[in-house]
Design an enzyme around this catalytic site. Structure first.
Site, PDB file in Angstrom:
ATOM      1  CG  ASN A 199      -1.608   1.149   1.250  1.00 40.20           C
ATOM      2  OD1 ASN A 199      -1.794   2.081   0.486  1.00 40.20           O
ATOM      3  ND2 ASN A 199      -2.377   1.505   2.409  1.00 40.20           N
ATOM      4  CD1 TRP A 200       3.789   1.084  -2.870  1.00 36.10           C
ATOM      5  CD2 TRP A 200       3.929   2.337  -4.916  1.00 36.10           C
ATOM      6  NE1 TRP A 200       4.614   0.452  -3.586  1.00 36.10           N
ATOM      7  CE2 TRP A 200       4.478   1.223  -4.827  1.00 36.10           C
ATOM      8  CE3 TRP A 200       3.636   3.312  -5.763  1.00 36.10           C
ATOM      9  CZ2 TRP A 200       5.240   0.932  -6.239  1.00 36.10           C
ATOM     10  CZ3 TRP A 200       4.227   2.825  -7.001  1.00 36.10           C
ATOM     11  CH2 TRP A 200       5.224   1.929  -6.983  1.00 36.10           C
ATOM     12  CE  LYS A 201       0.164   3.570   4.861  1.00 36.10           C
ATOM     13  NZ  LYS A 201      -0.277   3.815   6.298  1.00 36.10           N
ATOM     14  CG  HIS A 216      -5.910   1.609   5.018  1.00 30.73           C
ATOM     15  ND1 HIS A 216      -5.388   2.660   5.852  1.00 30.73           N
ATOM     16  CD2 HIS A 216      -4.662   0.823   4.671  1.00 30.73           C
ATOM     17  CE1 HIS A 216      -4.230   2.573   6.323  1.00 30.73           C
ATOM     18  NE2 HIS A 216      -4.057   1.422   5.522  1.00 30.73           N
ATOM     19  CD  GLU A 268      -3.326   5.671   6.534  1.00 34.45           C
ATOM     20  OE1 GLU A 268      -3.412   5.709   5.416  1.00 34.45           O
ATOM     21  OE2 GLU A 268      -2.330   5.095   7.108  1.00 34.45           O
ATOM     22  CD  GLU A 295      -3.560  -2.646   7.413  1.00 37.48           C
ATOM     23  OE1 GLU A 295      -2.498  -2.893   7.086  1.00 37.48           O
ATOM     24  OE2 GLU A 295      -4.322  -1.660   7.057  1.00 37.48           O
ATOM     25  N   GLY A 319       1.773   2.313  10.751  1.00 36.84           N
ATOM     26  CA  GLY A 319       2.826   3.174  10.688  1.00 36.84           C
ATOM     27  C   GLY A 319       3.326   3.863  11.993  1.00 36.84           C
ATOM     28  CB  SER A 355       4.802  -1.524  12.122  1.00 35.87           C
ATOM     29  OG  SER A 355       4.427  -0.125  12.249  1.00 35.87           O
ATOM     30  N   GLY A 413       2.792  -1.018   4.240  1.00 36.65           N
ATOM     31  CA  GLY A 413       2.687   0.582   3.992  1.00 36.65           C
ATOM     32  C   GLY A 413       4.252   0.888   3.779  1.00 36.65           C
ATOM     33  N   GLY A 414       4.628   1.438   4.906  1.00 38.73           N
ATOM     34  CA  GLY A 414       6.167   2.299   4.643  1.00 38.73           C
ATOM     35  C   GLY A 414       7.028   1.244   3.925  1.00 38.73           C
TER      36      GLY A 414
HETATM   37  C1  PEP Z   1      -1.030  -0.062   5.943  1.00 39.01           C
HETATM   38  O1  PEP Z   1      -0.810   1.448   5.460  1.00 39.01           O
HETATM   39  O2  PEP Z   1      -1.811  -0.544   5.703  1.00 39.01           O
HETATM   40  C2  PEP Z   1       0.232  -0.263   6.885  1.00 39.01           C
HETATM   41  C3  PEP Z   1       0.103  -1.495   7.537  1.00 39.01           C
HETATM   42  O3  PEP Z   1       1.230   0.780   7.039  1.00 39.01           O
HETATM   43  P1  PEP Z   1       2.783   0.179   7.903  1.00 39.01           P
HETATM   44  O4  PEP Z   1       3.110  -0.976   7.123  1.00 39.01           O
HETATM   45  O5  PEP Z   1       3.357   1.607   7.266  1.00 39.01           O
HETATM   46  O6  PEP Z   1       2.410   0.156   9.143  1.00 39.01           O
END
Ligand code: PEP
Length: 248
Positions: free
Chosen positions: A9-11, A97, A99, A169, A175, A210, A231-232
């Site tokens: 997930n590049w956001k 998600h 967010e 999640e 994040g 994470s 994500g990151g």
């Molecule tokens: C996400 O955005 O779905 C996510 C899990 O982010 P991160 O891996 O950065 O925690």
């Protein structure tokens, strides 16, 4: 036997050049490593074409989107439909998600409608569920997850979980650098699988929050954890390739 799935997930990150470069590195890294995981890349909408073109040459890389409209078409300025995503080559789409739920006020009912729109068009929804820190500390984790899943079940879609993926999640792990322990994640994954009834054994359930190269293998080793939504760490080719390889 469920295959491991690792979704990126590049956001709202990157540029066209970044997308091209990252995909070139992923393609060569995954190919030369003969990686056994299925990989889904979910870039921002404007880069679906770039990523889709690169993914066409890579056997195990599929294209996904980060969101969609619950509406099929019409006067909905700024929205993107399931058919449009399909037309652009997407096979997957993230729905619900945290967010989207917290920053854009998406209710579980709206998320369920998006899930239905995705399935109706032939896309595979990746349904995100997860509790906040407050909900976990109040002992309500499983109740929250059950309610988020129930909103989808209530639509009575028929074969609801066929061609669908769930991502657990925990909001407090997204994040933040705080990952759920493999035990915490496994407990929730097992609970989710039970909620799915007959579809439970075949449905891929991903962990997200994470995930990085250093913790992926111990998460993937758990019985009910079938991969990750990342994500990151998905923005760095080396790190993401190592996460995908943790499935081998
Ligand atoms: C996400 O955005 O779905 C996510 C899990 O982010 P991160 O891996 O950065 O925690």
């Amino acid at each position: 036997m469920r295959k491991t799935l690792v979704a990126a997930n590049w956001k709202m990150h990157g540029t066209k050049a970044f997308a091209e470069q990252l995909l070139a590195e992923l393609n060569s890294g995954l190919e030369s490593d003969d990686c056994s995981a299925e990989v889904v890349i979910c870039p921002p909408f404007p880069y679906l074409g770039v990523v889709g073109a690169a993914a066409e040459n890579a056997e195990q890389v599929a294209l996904g989107a980060q969101n969609l409209s619950e509406q099929p078409s019409g006067a909905f300025t700024g929205e993107v439909s399931a058919e449009m995503l399909l037309d652009c080559g997407a096979r997957y789409v993230i729905v619900g998600h945290s967010e989207r739920r917290s920053l854009y006020g998406e209710s579980s009912e709206l998320v369920a409608a998006k899930f239905a729109a995705a399935k109706g068009a032939g896309l595979t929804p990746i349904l995100c569920v997860g509790e906040s820190l407050q909900e976990r500390e109040a002992g309500n984790t499983l109740k929250v997850i059950a309610e988020q899943i129930q909103a989808v079940v209530d639509l009575d879609l028929g074969n609801t979980w066929q061609n669908a993926v769930i991502a657990y999640e925990p909001v407090w792990a997204i994040g933040t650098g705080k990952t759920a322990t493999p035990e915490q994640a496994q407990e929730v994954h097992q609970f989710i699988r039970q909620q799915l009834g007959e579809a439970g054994p075949a449905t891929q359930i991903l962990y997200g929050g994470s995930v990085k190269a250093a913790n992926a293998a111990e998460l993937f080793a758990r019985e009910d954890i079938d991969g990750a939504l990342v994500g990151g760490a998905s923005l760095q080719a080396d790190e993401f390739i190592k996460i995908c390889r943790a499935a081998d």
